[in-house]
Design an enzyme around this catalytic site. Structure first.
Site, PDB file in Angstrom:
ATOM      1  N   ASP A 136     -25.232  -8.529  12.194  1.00 28.09           N
ATOM      2  CA  ASP A 136     -24.060  -9.287  11.720  1.00 28.09           C
ATOM      3  C   ASP A 136     -23.501 -10.047  12.900  1.00 28.09           C
ATOM      4  O   ASP A 136     -23.867  -9.800  14.059  1.00 28.09           O
ATOM      5  CB  ASP A 136     -23.006  -8.319  11.162  1.00 28.09           C
ATOM      6  N   SER A 137     -22.578 -10.956  12.612  1.00 29.30           N
ATOM      7  CA  SER A 137     -21.929 -11.706  13.688  1.00 29.30           C
ATOM      8  C   SER A 137     -21.005 -10.819  14.519  1.00 29.30           C
ATOM      9  O   SER A 137     -20.552 -11.229  15.582  1.00 29.30           O
ATOM     10  CB  SER A 137     -21.130 -12.868  13.088  1.00 29.30           C
ATOM     11  N   CYS A 195     -24.520 -10.260   7.463  1.00 31.70           N
ATOM     12  CA  CYS A 195     -23.568 -11.364   7.570  1.00 31.70           C
ATOM     13  C   CYS A 195     -23.782 -12.349   6.418  1.00 31.70           C
ATOM     14  O   CYS A 195     -24.883 -12.883   6.249  1.00 31.70           O
ATOM     15  CB  CYS A 195     -23.790 -12.071   8.906  1.00 31.70           C
ATOM     16  N   GLU A 227      -9.497  -8.796  11.195  1.00 29.17           N
ATOM     17  CA  GLU A 227      -9.765  -8.475  12.608  1.00 29.17           C
ATOM     18  C   GLU A 227      -8.494  -8.002  13.314  1.00 29.17           C
ATOM     19  O   GLU A 227      -8.535  -7.186  14.223  1.00 29.17           O
ATOM     20  CB  GLU A 227     -10.308  -9.716  13.334  1.00 29.17           C
ATOM     21  N   CYS A 281     -18.073 -12.052   1.890  1.00 27.33           N
ATOM     22  CA  CYS A 281     -17.895 -12.031   3.340  1.00 27.33           C
ATOM     23  C   CYS A 281     -17.771 -10.573   3.763  1.00 27.33           C
ATOM     24  O   CYS A 281     -17.161  -9.767   3.044  1.00 27.33           O
ATOM     25  CB  CYS A 281     -16.627 -12.798   3.715  1.00 27.33           C
ATOM     26  N   HIS A 289     -15.948  -9.073   5.745  1.00 27.35           N
ATOM     27  CA  HIS A 289     -14.606  -8.535   5.969  1.00 27.35           C
ATOM     28  C   HIS A 289     -13.800  -8.320   4.685  1.00 27.35           C
ATOM     29  O   HIS A 289     -12.831  -7.573   4.681  1.00 27.35           O
ATOM     30  CB  HIS A 289     -13.807  -9.477   6.871  1.00 27.35           C
TER      31      HIS A 289
HETATM   32  N1  DGL Z   1     -19.776 -11.856   9.073  1.00 28.31           N
HETATM   33  C1  DGL Z   1     -19.230 -13.100   8.590  1.00 28.31           C
HETATM   34  C2  DGL Z   1     -19.588 -13.289   7.122  1.00 28.31           C
HETATM   35  O1  DGL Z   1     -19.853 -12.356   6.397  1.00 28.31           O
HETATM   36  C3  DGL Z   1     -17.726 -13.162   8.769  1.00 28.31           C
HETATM   37  C4  DGL Z   1     -17.294 -13.279  10.208  1.00 28.31           C
HETATM   38  C5  DGL Z   1     -17.788 -14.549  10.860  1.00 28.31           C
HETATM   39  O2  DGL Z   1     -17.303 -15.644  10.512  1.00 28.31           O
HETATM   40  O3  DGL Z   1     -18.671 -14.438  11.684  1.00 28.31           O
HETATM   41  O4  DGL Z   1     -19.606 -14.402   6.653  1.00 28.31           O
END
Ligand code: DGL
Length: 273
Positions: free
Chosen positions: A15-16, A78, A157, A189, A191
């Site tokens: 993931d990011s 992600c 976050e 997403c 989050h």
């Molecule tokens: N992990 C990203 C997503 O699910 C969210 C956070 C980011 O923008 O990197 O799209």
């Protein structure tokens, strides 16, 4: 290689940043015997406002890193990477790579009764139209309403989970989706599952929320089972976490997500991959 050796290989998840831990946590809950290698690209987070080219390059490196760990399966946790990069990138690899879009889309189709589905995600995810395409490829009668909610990620976050400010922003963002009478909303997403309470309250009881993390974990379980790749013994499970910048913050939040202390978070130079 014996069946057991194949099953013992870890599942790779990337993931990011920390958000993909929602997916990792679901996989760990559903498949407690699996060894896991997680990579969080905290040094290059966030992906959600970046271009296709950039996200695609990052995605390749993340997958290369996981392959170096002899993984048996790769999960792109992600949504932004799954949405914009996975179709092109997965063709370059022999190993199967599961993104979060298809499981979320499939679930939305099965849940929606009035055939009106909302999708929320980052700008990259929404601009790619990947969820809408994945839904309409399977059922063209479903009407899809997509909406980028870029402020939701920084709110999570910063642990603004149930604050008044979060409700205000959610009400403002989501009013366009309330107006179009959807009965299902995909939390597209990593989050957003953490904002389920806020989003659910704002949307009201008539809207079912689809948690892509849960749906993805179910899909992983089913694919691994069909391929005889499930590791069921729950002893000696190895969980390894890697990040692309200093691990301090990641180490703090990981406990919150996976419900246990993780002491060894290792920093790697992802640009080498
Ligand atoms: N992990 C990203 C997503 O699910 C969210 C956070 C980011 O923008 O990197 O799209």
């Amino acid at each position: 290689m014996t069946d057991e050796q194949r099953q013992n290989r870890p599942i790779g998840i990337f993931d990011s940043g920390v958000g993909g831990l929602t997916v990792a946590a679901e996989v760990m809950r559903l498949l407690p015997g699996e060894n896991i290698v997680y990579f969080g690209d905290v040094g290059r987070y966030p992906y959600g406002g970046r271009s296709r080219e950039i996200i695609t390059g990052f995605t390749r490196q993340n997958i290369n890193f996981l392959l170096d760990h002899n993984v048996k399966y790769v999960i792109a946790a992600c949504n932004s990477a799954s949405a914009v990069a996975l179709e092109a990138v997965s063709e370059e690899y022999d190993i199967d790579i599961l993104g979060v879009i298809e499981p979320g889309a499939k679930a939305a189709i099965s849940y929606s009764k009035n055939k009106r589905v909302g999708i929320i995600g980052t700008r990259a995810t929404i601009d790619s139209d990947s969820y809408a395409k994945a839904i309409q490829r399977r059922n063209e009668n479903i009407k899809v309403f997509s909406l980028a909610c870029p402020l939701f990620v920084p709110l999570v976050e910063e642990a603004y989970i149930e604050k008044e400010a979060t409700y205000l922003i959610a009400r403002d963002y989501l009013k366009t989706l309330i107006d179009v009478d959807i009965d299902t909303l995909v939390l597209g997403c990593t989050h957003y599952p953490l904002l389920k309470k806020v989003i659910g309250t704002v949307m009201g009881d008539g809207v079912r929320l689809v948690d892509s993390a849960e749906e993805t974990a179910r899909e992983v379980a089913s694919v691994l089972s069909v391929r005889n790749l499930l590791r069921t013994a729950t002893d000696d499970v190895t969980l390894k976490f890697y990040v692309s910048d200093v691990p301090d913050r990641f180490s703090q939040v990981v406990k919150h997500f996976v419900g246990r202390n993780i002491n060894n978070v290792t920093r790697v130079d992802i640009t080498r991959y």
